[in-house]
Write a protein that holds these residues in place. Structure first.
Motif, short mmCIF file in Angstrom:
data_model
loop_
_atom_site.label_atom_id
_atom_site.label_comp_id
_atom_site.label_asym_id
_atom_site.label_seq_id
_atom_site.Cartn_x
_atom_site.Cartn_y
_atom_site.Cartn_z
N LYS B 162 5.26 -0.05 0.20
CA LYS B 162 5.59 1.37 0.05
C LYS B 162 5.49 1.73 -1.42
O LYS B 162 6.04 1.04 -2.29
N GLY B 164 6.50 5.03 -3.16
CA GLY B 164 7.05 6.35 -2.86
C GLY B 164 6.92 6.60 -1.36
O GLY B 164 7.36 5.79 -0.55
N ASN B 165 6.24 7.68 -1.00
CA ASN B 165 6.09 7.99 0.42
C ASN B 165 4.85 7.37 1.04
O ASN B 165 4.63 7.47 2.24
N GLN B 166 4.02 6.78 0.20
CA GLN B 166 2.78 6.22 0.75
C GLN B 166 3.04 4.82 1.32
O GLN B 166 3.55 3.93 0.63
N GLU B 167 2.67 4.62 2.55
CA GLU B 167 2.80 3.30 3.17
C GLU B 167 1.42 2.68 3.31
O GLU B 167 0.47 3.36 3.70
N TYR B 184 8.84 -4.32 4.53
CA TYR B 184 7.83 -3.89 3.56
C TYR B 184 8.36 -4.08 2.15
O TYR B 184 9.58 -4.20 1.94
N ASP B 186 8.94 -2.40 -1.35
CA ASP B 186 9.00 -1.10 -1.99
C ASP B 186 8.65 -1.28 -3.47
O ASP B 186 9.50 -1.61 -4.29
N THR B 188 7.51 0.78 -5.82
CA THR B 188 7.98 1.74 -6.84
C THR B 188 9.40 1.42 -7.28
O THR B 188 9.70 1.41 -8.48
N SER B 189 10.27 1.09 -6.32
CA SER B 189 11.65 0.84 -6.74
C SER B 189 11.77 -0.52 -7.42
O SER B 189 12.63 -0.73 -8.27
#
Lengths: 748, 207
Positions: B162, B164-167, B184, B186, B188-189
């Motif tokens: 992931k 952001g909002n893109q998977e 998944y 993440d 970005t984080s």
């Protein structure tokens, strides 16, 4: 006459180091190789299998050799780009003679005339000043055949005591320690024994950068459940994710080993059965380590008491283990004691000579193992025999068909050879596979000593930094231009295969040495027609003693993908693991697995002593030195390979931000370090991965970028290894950029 | 040594030692000799020796191809995303900017986007990719799922990401600690996390 014939910069302009990049067939995306040659990397002791792609008598690339068991196709960046050393613009294609009027200070010379001149100089020096007035410096990157020939050349042809080799800077502390404790000097186990152990203990070994292929063994051990303990003053890449990191103060390893043994005894984490039946000397060692309480150990080592307890518990309670170390504990004035301390921990655990129970030093050079076994060491004869032992002398003299009384007595170590040059006792020198001006400590002294030689001949394929001082340079062979064997880190004898012919007037080193013998009129014993003939004599010469290679034929090496010595007969498969219960060796004769008459291993009291030059108010910081992954040793080859130089172009001085802040040094600033012997100005690299009381500089560079101008020539009294890993320095932000900035390319 | 067809590419950054064998070997690959397609960077050298190798993840729906105005980026039948087609590529850099993993490189000399194609010339002939062949730490691993299962006892593969909002789902898997539950990664984080090696660092100076 061994001074520089022209200015350094003029010599560099002519002879390099210049950089080779991919070009021509090496860049063509569809260049078909004529053949693939299975051989090994030319650099470190891991000796990865590799296939060289050959076209038109040039190596144009590589293909992984997946079936070679040690590395299974894996290579480090040096192995990947090693082929760029071939067809290099700096390659010596003729013999050279010193000529102050020639560009670069050397003019080409007819090969036979050069050999004649060398022979004449040897003759003159030896007849005027005695046989020992001519010295030889050899190297452990040569094939075992060549190292055997170098020893024979010194001891039979020149009859000089004064031969030694660059393994003096690498393997001798481990070698001496292993001989004292086990009676034999070889990795006790194949690396496979690392894979299923409970704990891997790594002391003073930057595995990721200096023995990269070992990384996968360590990580796989961890996948299988092993705990990884790393002891180092720097958080090296292998330490980053280890289970326990012990940030030891440089030069204090023996204190840690004694402290761990203290806790093993206190908690009865001992193998009494093994200690009682297979060792001697435990009581004395136990008494000695009594004073090494966790508190005292912590005070001396700079490691927290908590971490010492943790380490002792992990080690003490393990069922299986593999302890390994490298130059980090060996490059000390007490290097042998450090090694003995490590071995004491192993012996007390009883975890040796069995599957998954291992101990080994990580040998550094390509043939660090084989190169220290067959007679180019100052006190040695083939098979690991002693030059000072009358029986051994008689045995080898008979094989060589020479009068034992004419064989010289043991000589001195490589650094002492320079002290003898300085004192005027040694007047002439031949060097091969050794670049002492870069690799020896206190190198300004080495440079001054070189200036006192009457005659110096260097054999090399590039004009290395020391060879710039030579009277005659003879063009030798690259690794891929000759065949032979080497013995890699595990004690596995492997085959180096010839891929291409020597270019121009260059020739294989064993031919050059034999040509000198012939020109001296002493060719008896030096008429080998091939490396295989040398090998077959070496097998006979090694038979019956410790390093027994007699059952290892070239064919067996190929058939078995390497043969572990000892291998005492044609039908013997070799010995991957030493010290197995019931194993036989020529010293114990069946009395036990260790190489002493009673077959028992020795505990050795290993007292702690501080480094030869500890820090003080005037020089308040510890300098420690080491390597980076993209360079190898003195850089004669790797400072000529463009992609490797691009990866880490110039030496940087690593220091902790606490220290940097105190001194007002920012990352990337020029900083000047001074020792009592010399000074150096380099760019600073400010990192939290080093102790704040220690700075680190890698040693692969020459001249003004050489950290060995600062290091100390203090040596271990037993092994004679120099103390590269600790000396005292002071550090300041540089007032101005160094003189070389903007004048020299990074690798020069 | 022929390799089974079911081989997949796995990355375990915790093993990476930053040696750059992959970078150097990539430039030896026959389809793009002299150009390395691998990215290998220190996360924060001042704090740690942590390094991360990045090869093309070969996305199921490749962002690079989606943003390409010239339709120059193609995927092979077996899911390998290729370097831009030379006759089509207009060197606009869209793919370089858009790829969430930062993989494509613009070869300005050739005016061509170039990227890792998982050594298509080698893998299509049953050989391992160059980078995973040489990698001394085997942070880059090319083998079967069964091999990963039996060799990498501490890890399990994840191929959902992931940003952001893109998977994104990919052909290449990342190895994560086996006990983690996450379906998944993440990315970005994760960018706000500290470099690894700091536990070791604290052990060094805490007391």
């Amino acid at each position: 006459m061994a001074t520089l014939p022209r200015s350094e910069i003029e010599i560099i302009e002519q002879f390099g180091p210049h950089l080779a990049h991919m070009h021509g067939a090496r860049l063509e995306t569809n260049a078909e190789a004529e053949r693939l040659v299975k051989t090994h990397c030319c650099f470190c002791g891991q000796q990865c299998g590799i296939q060289l792609k050959v076209k038109d008598n040039a190596v144009i690339g590589f293909e992984p050799w997946y079936d070679f068991p040690f590395n299974k196709g894996m290579l480090c960046p040096k192995g990947v780009k090693r082929y760029l050393q071939g067809a290099h613009p700096d390659r010596l294609l003729t013999a050279l003679q010193r000529d102050v009027n020639a560009p670069g200070g050397f003019s080409p010379m007819d090969y036979s005339a050069a050999i004649g001149k060398v022979a004449q100089a040897i003759e003159t020096i030896q007849s005027t000043h005695g046989a020992n007035a001519f010295g030889i410096l050899s190297g452990a990157s040569l094939t075992t055949e060549k190292t055997y020939l170098m020893g024979k050349f010194a001891h039979m042809c020149l009859k000089t005591s004064n031969i030694d080799y660059n393994g003096r800077l690498c393997m001798v502390s481990a070698g001496a320690g292993n001989k004292k404790a086990f009676g034999v000097d070889r990795a006790a186990n194949p690396w496979e024994d690392m894979l299923h152990t409970d704990v891997v203990w790594i002391s003073g070994a930057n595995v990721a950068e200096c023995a990269p292929i070992t990384t996968n063994y360590v990580w796989q051990a961890r996948e299988n459940g092993a705990k990884i303990i790393v002891v180092d003053p720097r958080i090296t890449p292998i330490a980053r994710t280890c289970d326990l990191f012990l940030p030891i103060k440089p030069g204090r390893d023996i204190a840690l080993f004694n402290g761990i043994l203290h806790l093993m005894i206190e908690n009865d984490w001992l193998d009494h059965e093994f200690i009682d039946n297979h060792t001697i000397g435990f009581e004395e060692v136990a008494a000695h380590v009594k004073e090494w309480t966790p508190r005292r150990t912590a005070e001396v080592t700079g490691i927290s008491e908590r971490a010492i307890h943790q380490a002792a518990e992990i080690w003490g309670t393990a069922r299986t283990s593999f302890l390994t170390h490298a130059r980090g504990i060996e490059h000390h004035t007490h290097g042998v004691q450090n090694v003995l301390g490590a071995i004491n921990m192993v012996l007390a655990s009883g975890r040796i000579g069995r599957p998954n129970c291992g101990y080994a030093t990580i040998t550094g050079q390509a043939n660090g193992q084989g190169g220290r076994e067959h007679g180019q060491k100052c006190d040695q004869l083939p098979g690991g025999r002693d030059l000072g032992n009358p029986e051994h002398r008689a045995h080898i003299a008979k094989i060589w068909d020479m009068d034992e009384r004419e064989m010289p007595q043991p000589g001195v170590d490589a650094y002492e050879i320079f002290r003898k040059i300085d004192a005027g006792e040694i007047k002439g020198l031949l060097s091969i596979c050794f670049n002492p001006l870069v690799s020896l400590p206190d190198s300004d002294f080495v440079k001054r000593a070189l200036g006192k030689l009457d005659f110096y001949v260097a054999i090399d394929f590039f004009l290395n930094d020391t060879a710039r001082h030579a009277d005659i340079v003879l063009p030798g062979s690259l690794h891929e231009e000759d065949e032979g064997t080497v013995t890699q880190v595990e004690g596995r004898v492997i085959k180096i295969n010839k891929a291409i012919d020597c270019p121009g007037d260059a020739r294989q080193d064993w031919i050059i040495i034999q040509d000198i013998a012939k020109a001296l009129g002493r060719e008896k014993g030096f008429t080998f027609a091939s490396p295989r003939e040398v090998w077959d004599e070496l097998r006979v010469a090694s038979k019956g003693w410790i390093n027994d290679y007699s059952g290892i034929s070239y064919e067996k090496i190929v058939a078995q993908n390497g043969v572990f010595w000892p291998c005492p007969s044609d039908d013997h498969p070799g010995t991957p693991r030493l010290f197995e219960p019931g194993s036989w060796n020529p010293i114990a004769q069946g009395n036990g697995p260790f190489y002493f008459p009673d077959g028992k291993a020795r505990f050795n009291v290993a007292p702690y002593t501080p480094p030869a030059e500890d820090i003080d108010n005037e020089y308040p910081l510890i300098l420690t030195t080491g390597r980076v992954i993209s360079q190898f040793l003195s850089g004669t080859q790797t400072r000529r390979i463009g992609p490797l130089v691009d990866q880490y172009p110039e030496p940087r001085l690593e220091l902790h931000p606490q220290l940097a802040e105190k001194l007002g040094i920012n990352d990337g600033d020029w900083a000047t370090a001074q020792s009592r012997r010399g000074e150096i100005t380099l760019r600073a690299q400010v990192v939290r991965t080093i102790r704040p009381d220690t700075i680190f500089v890698p040693y692969h560079w020459a001249g003004q970028k050489s950290i060995n101008r600062l290091t100390i020539a203090a040596q271990d009294p037993i092994s004679k290894i120099p103390e590269y890993k600790v000396c005292a320095v002071r550090l300041a932000k540089a007032a101005a950029p160094p003189e070389y900035a903007g004048k020299l390319e990074p690798q020069q | 040594m022929a390799v089974p067809e079911r081989n997949e590419f796995f990355i375990d950054p915790s093993r990476c030692i930053g040696c750059q064998a992959c970078v150097q070997a990539c430039s030896e690959c026959d389809t793009h000799k002299g150009h390395s397609m691998i990215h290998l960077e220190f996360v924060n050298r001042a704090w740690s020796t942590q390094t991360v190798p990045v090869v093309c993840m070969h996305c199921d729906s490749p962002t690079c191809a989606e943003v390409c105005p010239a339709d120059a980026i193609k995927k092979s039948g077996d899911g390998v995303v290729q370097t831009a087609r030379k006759p089509r590529c207009i060197a606009c850099n869209n793919c370089v900017l858009a790829c969430p993993f930062g993989v494509p490189k613009m070869n300005t000399g050739a005016e061509l986007m170039m990227k890792c194609d998982m050594c298509y010339d080698r893998t299509s002939e049953g050989k391992k990719p160059m980078c995973a062949s040489v990698c001394p730490s085997q942070a880059l691993f090319f083998g079967t799922r069964e091999e990963v299962e039996s060799l990498r006892l501490r890890s399990r593969p994840v191929n959902h990401f992931k940003f952001g909002n893109q998977e994104i789902s990919t052909k290449v898997s990342m190895l994560v600690p086996r006990e983690t539950q996450a379906e998944y990664l993440d990315v970005t984080s994760a960018m706000n996390e500290k470099t690894s090696g700091q536990v070791v660092f604290l052990n060094m100076f805490e007391e």
